[in-house]
Design a protein around this motif. Sequence first.
Motif, short mmCIF file in Angstrom:
data_model
loop_
_atom_site.label_atom_id
_atom_site.label_comp_id
_atom_site.label_asym_id
_atom_site.label_seq_id
_atom_site.Cartn_x
_atom_site.Cartn_y
_atom_site.Cartn_z
N ILE A 157 -8.46 -11.76 -13.86
CA ILE A 157 -7.92 -10.53 -13.21
C ILE A 157 -7.75 -10.49 -11.55
O ILE A 157 -6.76 -9.98 -10.86
N ARG A 158 -8.75 -11.47 -11.05
CA ARG A 158 -8.44 -11.74 -9.54
C ARG A 158 -9.15 -13.11 -9.40
O ARG A 158 -10.05 -13.56 -10.09
N GLY A 159 -8.48 -13.73 -8.46
CA GLY A 159 -8.82 -15.29 -8.28
C GLY A 159 -10.04 -15.37 -7.54
O GLY A 159 -10.31 -14.69 -6.45
N LEU A 160 -11.01 -16.28 -8.02
CA LEU A 160 -12.35 -16.45 -7.23
C LEU A 160 -12.20 -17.96 -6.44
O LEU A 160 -11.95 -18.94 -7.16
N LEU A 247 -11.49 -1.94 -10.01
CA LEU A 247 -11.87 -1.67 -8.74
C LEU A 247 -11.61 -2.75 -7.91
O LEU A 247 -10.64 -2.42 -6.80
N LEU A 248 -11.93 -3.89 -8.45
CA LEU A 248 -11.55 -5.25 -7.50
C LEU A 248 -10.05 -5.28 -7.56
O LEU A 248 -9.40 -5.78 -6.35
N ARG A 249 -9.36 -5.26 -8.57
CA ARG A 249 -8.02 -5.05 -8.42
C ARG A 249 -7.19 -4.49 -7.71
O ARG A 249 -5.98 -4.71 -6.88
N THR A 250 -7.77 -3.33 -7.11
CA THR A 250 -6.93 -2.43 -6.34
C THR A 250 -7.62 -2.68 -4.84
O THR A 250 -7.12 -1.84 -3.89
N LEU A 251 -8.51 -3.46 -4.61
CA LEU A 251 -8.98 -3.99 -3.26
C LEU A 251 -7.88 -4.33 -2.60
O LEU A 251 -7.10 -5.43 -2.93
N PRO A 252 -7.32 -4.10 -1.33
CA PRO A 252 -6.69 -4.77 -0.33
C PRO A 252 -7.15 -6.41 -0.24
O PRO A 252 -8.46 -6.39 -0.40
N ASN A 253 -5.98 -7.13 -0.24
CA ASN A 253 -6.74 -8.47 -0.09
C ASN A 253 -7.62 -8.89 1.02
O ASN A 253 -8.33 -9.61 0.89
N TRP A 255 -9.81 -7.00 2.15
CA TRP A 255 -10.99 -6.57 1.68
C TRP A 255 -11.77 -7.51 0.42
O TRP A 255 -13.00 -7.68 0.78
N PHE A 256 -11.04 -7.57 -0.43
CA PHE A 256 -11.35 -8.90 -1.33
C PHE A 256 -11.79 -10.07 -0.85
O PHE A 256 -12.87 -10.61 -1.34
N ASP A 257 -11.19 -10.61 0.22
CA ASP A 257 -11.42 -11.77 0.46
C ASP A 257 -12.86 -11.67 1.37
O ASP A 257 -13.63 -12.54 1.22
N ARG A 258 -13.01 -10.70 2.19
CA ARG A 258 -14.48 -10.60 2.91
C ARG A 258 -15.52 -10.38 1.93
O ARG A 258 -16.50 -10.74 2.18
N LEU A 259 -15.31 -9.65 0.91
CA LEU A 259 -16.14 -9.35 -0.21
C LEU A 259 -16.70 -10.70 -0.86
O LEU A 259 -17.95 -10.83 -0.96
N LEU A 260 -15.96 -11.55 -0.91
CA LEU A 260 -16.28 -12.83 -1.61
C LEU A 260 -16.65 -13.95 -0.54
O LEU A 260 -16.97 -14.90 -1.01
N GLN A 261 -16.63 -13.65 0.83
CA GLN A 261 -16.78 -14.69 1.85
C GLN A 261 -18.40 -15.14 1.53
O GLN A 261 -19.34 -14.50 1.46
N GLY A 262 -18.40 -16.57 1.57
CA GLY A 262 -19.85 -17.01 1.32
C GLY A 262 -20.53 -17.00 -0.30
O GLY A 262 -21.49 -17.66 -0.33
N ARG A 263 -19.66 -16.64 -1.03
CA ARG A 263 -20.10 -16.69 -2.49
C ARG A 263 -20.28 -18.04 -2.87
O ARG A 263 -19.24 -18.90 -2.85
N PRO A 264 -21.25 -18.48 -3.70
CA PRO A 264 -21.37 -19.87 -4.28
C PRO A 264 -19.89 -19.93 -5.27
O PRO A 264 -19.89 -19.17 -5.88
N ARG A 265 -19.72 -21.27 -5.35
CA ARG A 265 -18.53 -21.64 -6.01
C ARG A 265 -19.03 -22.23 -7.27
O ARG A 265 -20.23 -22.75 -7.47
N LYS A 266 -18.07 -22.23 -8.23
CA LYS A 266 -18.42 -23.00 -9.57
C LYS A 266 -18.55 -24.18 -9.49
O LYS A 266 -17.78 -24.94 -8.51
N HIS A 267 -19.40 -24.97 -10.34
CA HIS A 267 -19.85 -26.49 -10.27
C HIS A 267 -18.61 -27.13 -10.52
O HIS A 267 -17.73 -26.84 -11.42
#
Length: 275
Positions: A157-160, A247-253, A255-267
Motif C-alpha cells: 500500500i505504501r513503500g517502506l 490512514l497511511l495512504r492518505t498521509l501527505p508524502n 508527513w509519511f517520510d517524517r513518520l518513517l525517518q530512522g525506522r530500521p530497514r529490512k535485512h
Amino acid sequence: MPNHLHPPDTQAPLDLPLVFITGASSGIGQALAWRYHRAGWRLALVARRVDEVKSWASARKISADSYQIYSADVADTDSIIAAGQACMSRQGLPDVVIANAGISIGVDTAERADLDVMARIYATNNLGMAATFHPFINAMVQRGSGRLVGMGSVAGIRGLPGHGAYCASKAAVISYCESLRGELRGSGVRVVTICPGYVDTPLTRQNRYPMPFLMRPEDFAERAFQVIASGASYRVIPWQMGVAAGLLRTLPNAWFDRLLQGRPRKHRQGQDSQP
C-alpha cells in the motif's frame, strides 16, 4: 525442473472440494492447508521443500489419500505450470487456487548484488503468481466457477525504506489481481486479493522493527478461509491493519517520510539478523 508427486496413486473421493496452495512448506501456506483439511477439502500442496510438507502432514496425521504434494519452484515458470497440470491430471480441477508463495528480502539499490535480489523477488512474487494461475484459468472459465486467490500485503500500500522490492512486488500483486478480476468478470471465476498485515512466520521473525497487530498463522488462516468462501474481492487481515494502512495512504508524502525517518530497514541478503 521435474515435478515429483507424493504420495502415489491413492486419492480421496473426487466429489470433495480441492484447494491448490503454493508455499505450503511453512507459515501461512501451511496454516491454510490445515484449515482447509479441517473443513474436509482435498489438498494439492506445492513446495520446494517436499520433505518438510511430508513431515508436517504425517505429524498432523493427515490421511495419505486426502493430499498430494507437488515439487515446484514458483520462480521457474515451467516448473509451476507443470505442477498445476499434474494436479489437474491427478486430482482434478481445483475449486480454489491460492498463490501464497513469496519471499521478502531487504534491498539497497546502490548495491549491484541487490538488483539480482530484486529480480528474484519479482520472479517469485509476481510472475510466479501469474504462472500459478495460468494452468487453471481456461478450465475454470469453461466450468463456470473457481476462486483464484492472490496473496498481497499491506506492504504493497505504501513503500517502506529498505523494503523497495517487496513493497513494489506486493503493490504489483494488488494491481495484477484487480486487472485479472476485471478480465474474468461474468465468467463465474472470482479473483480474491488478500493483504495480510504482520503474521508470525519465518518470513517476519527476523524483522527489527515494530509489527503492530501481529497475528498467529492459525488465526490468519481462519479469517482468510472465511474471506475466500465469501467471494470478497479484496480484504486486509486483520481489519485493524487495514484501517492503519488506509490512514497511511492518505498521509501527505512529507508527513509519511517524517513518520518513517530512522525506522530500521529490512535485512538485506546475507546480512546479520541483529540490528
